[in-house]
Write an enzyme that holds these catalytic residues in place. Sequence first.
Site, PDB file in Angstrom:
ATOM      1  N   ASN A  85      61.654   4.129  50.396  1.00 18.72           N
ATOM      2  CA  ASN A  85      60.373   3.992  49.698  1.00 18.72           C
ATOM      3  C   ASN A  85      59.450   5.073  50.246  1.00 18.72           C
ATOM      4  O   ASN A  85      58.970   4.977  51.373  1.00 18.72           O
ATOM      5  CB  ASN A  85      59.797   2.591  49.974  1.00 18.72           C
ATOM      6  N   TRP A  86      59.233   6.111  49.454  1.00 15.26           N
ATOM      7  CA  TRP A  86      58.450   7.265  49.940  1.00 15.26           C
ATOM      8  C   TRP A  86      56.955   6.992  49.908  1.00 15.26           C
ATOM      9  O   TRP A  86      56.166   7.810  50.390  1.00 15.26           O
ATOM     10  CB  TRP A  86      58.775   8.517  49.105  1.00 15.26           C
ATOM     11  N   LYS A  87      56.557   5.899  49.277  1.00 14.11           N
ATOM     12  CA  LYS A  87      55.127   5.536  49.186  1.00 14.11           C
ATOM     13  C   LYS A  87      54.315   6.721  48.618  1.00 14.11           C
ATOM     14  O   LYS A  87      54.838   7.485  47.817  1.00 14.11           O
ATOM     15  CB  LYS A  87      54.611   5.043  50.537  1.00 14.11           C
TER      16      LYS A  87
ATOM     17  N   HIS B 246      55.492  -5.199  46.630  1.00 17.36           N
ATOM     18  CA  HIS B 246      55.449  -4.681  47.997  1.00 17.36           C
ATOM     19  C   HIS B 246      54.176  -5.187  48.673  1.00 17.36           C
ATOM     20  O   HIS B 246      53.137  -5.328  48.023  1.00 17.36           O
ATOM     21  CB  HIS B 246      55.472  -3.144  47.976  1.00 17.36           C
TER      22      HIS B 246
ATOM     23  N   GLU C  11      52.052  -3.799  50.408  1.00 18.78           N
ATOM     24  CA  GLU C  11      50.875  -2.926  50.242  1.00 18.78           C
ATOM     25  C   GLU C  11      50.230  -3.139  48.879  1.00 18.78           C
ATOM     26  O   GLU C  11      49.006  -3.044  48.741  1.00 18.78           O
ATOM     27  CB  GLU C  11      51.285  -1.461  50.463  1.00 18.78           C
TER      28      GLU C  11
ATOM     29  N   GLU D 282      60.397  -8.084  53.995  1.00 16.24           N
ATOM     30  CA  GLU D 282      59.631  -7.102  54.758  1.00 16.24           C
ATOM     31  C   GLU D 282      58.500  -7.822  55.487  1.00 16.24           C
ATOM     32  O   GLU D 282      57.413  -8.012  54.907  1.00 16.24           O
ATOM     33  CB  GLU D 282      59.043  -6.037  53.821  1.00 16.24           C
TER      34      GLU D 282
ATOM     35  N   GLY E 296      55.533  -0.088  59.142  1.00 13.69           N
ATOM     36  CA  GLY E 296      54.784   1.064  59.633  1.00 13.69           C
ATOM     37  C   GLY E 296      54.217   0.888  61.024  1.00 13.69           C
ATOM     38  O   GLY E 296      53.374   1.674  61.458  1.00 13.69           O
TER      39      GLY E 296
ATOM     40  N   SER F 212      60.019  -0.778  59.737  1.00 14.82           N
ATOM     41  CA  SER F 212      60.351   0.041  60.907  1.00 14.82           C
ATOM     42  C   SER F 212      61.858   0.218  61.119  1.00 14.82           C
ATOM     43  O   SER F 212      62.326   0.285  62.259  1.00 14.82           O
ATOM     44  CB  SER F 212      59.680  -0.521  62.167  1.00 14.82           C
TER      45      SER F 212
ATOM     46  N   GLY G  56      60.741   2.888  54.879  1.00 14.94           N
ATOM     47  CA  GLY G  56      59.538   3.655  54.570  1.00 14.94           C
ATOM     48  C   GLY G  56      59.538   4.964  55.335  1.00 14.94           C
ATOM     49  O   GLY G  56      60.202   5.936  54.961  1.00 14.94           O
ATOM     50  N   GLY G  57      58.803   5.011  56.437  1.00 14.97           N
ATOM     51  CA  GLY G  57      58.576   6.244  57.199  1.00 14.97           C
ATOM     52  C   GLY G  57      59.827   7.057  57.473  1.00 14.97           C
ATOM     53  O   GLY G  57      59.826   8.290  57.287  1.00 14.97           O
TER      54      GLY G  57
END
Length: 254
Positions: A12-14, A98, A100, A170, A176, A216, A237-238
């Site tokens: 997920n590149w956000k 998600h 976010e 999640e 993150g 993470s 993610g990251g």
Amino acid sequence: MVKERKLIIAGNWKMNKTVAEALDLVNGLKRELAAVKEVDIVVCPPFTALSEVSKVVLDSNIRLGAQDMSQHIGGAYTGEIAAGMLKEFSVRYVILGHSERRQFNGETDALVATKAAAALGASLKPIICVGELLHQRESGQTEAVIEAQLEGSLKGLTKGQLEESIIAYEPVWAIGTGKVATPQQAQEVHAYIRRRLAIMFDESTARHVRIQYGGSVKSSNARELMSQPDVDGALVGGASLEVRGFSDIVKNSI
Ligand code: 13P
């Protein structure tokens, strides 16, 4: 260990990557991961990069996902993207609910259920996210929170539709933050999700559904997380924003 269900590893590149950066990343992944057959690999770029990225992944083992979509099929909804528009770029998966989007865009379980139905109606596979906040875990509410999110976000889906869906666990406190759930914590909640799905749908459907862990995930913790019996993949993610990080996660998961 041979898994009953094929693993799915999604990045997920956000809200990251210009078109040029997205192309760099996906071309690198394509080279690094060309030989991988054991895992379903998905990248979820921002909407603006879907068109160009879709051309690169066309002849590869990498599939395309979107990070959200509208519950509507079209019309006067400024700023929204419909499932049919995603399909133009060979998108197969869509992340829904998600944390976010729940936190910053006020998305509710009921909305997620409507979006999931719209996605499935367009033959997109929804990746439906659930997860508790830190204070909810610390006050022993994790299972109650997950139960309510599953009941609300999967409302109205048939057994067949659930089998086409993916659940992503999640925990919000792990997203993150570098604070990953331990393999035991992840397994406990994944097993709980599967038990709830068996109650809401049936045993066989629950056994088939893939449940991903996100929060993470890195190359150093992927192997142990993915080897848990009820962990069927990762939503990253990251660490999915650079070739080495994401391809090592995929390779370490096999
Ligand atoms: P991080 O891997 O950066 O913690 O993000 C997880 C996530 O939100 C994936 O959807």
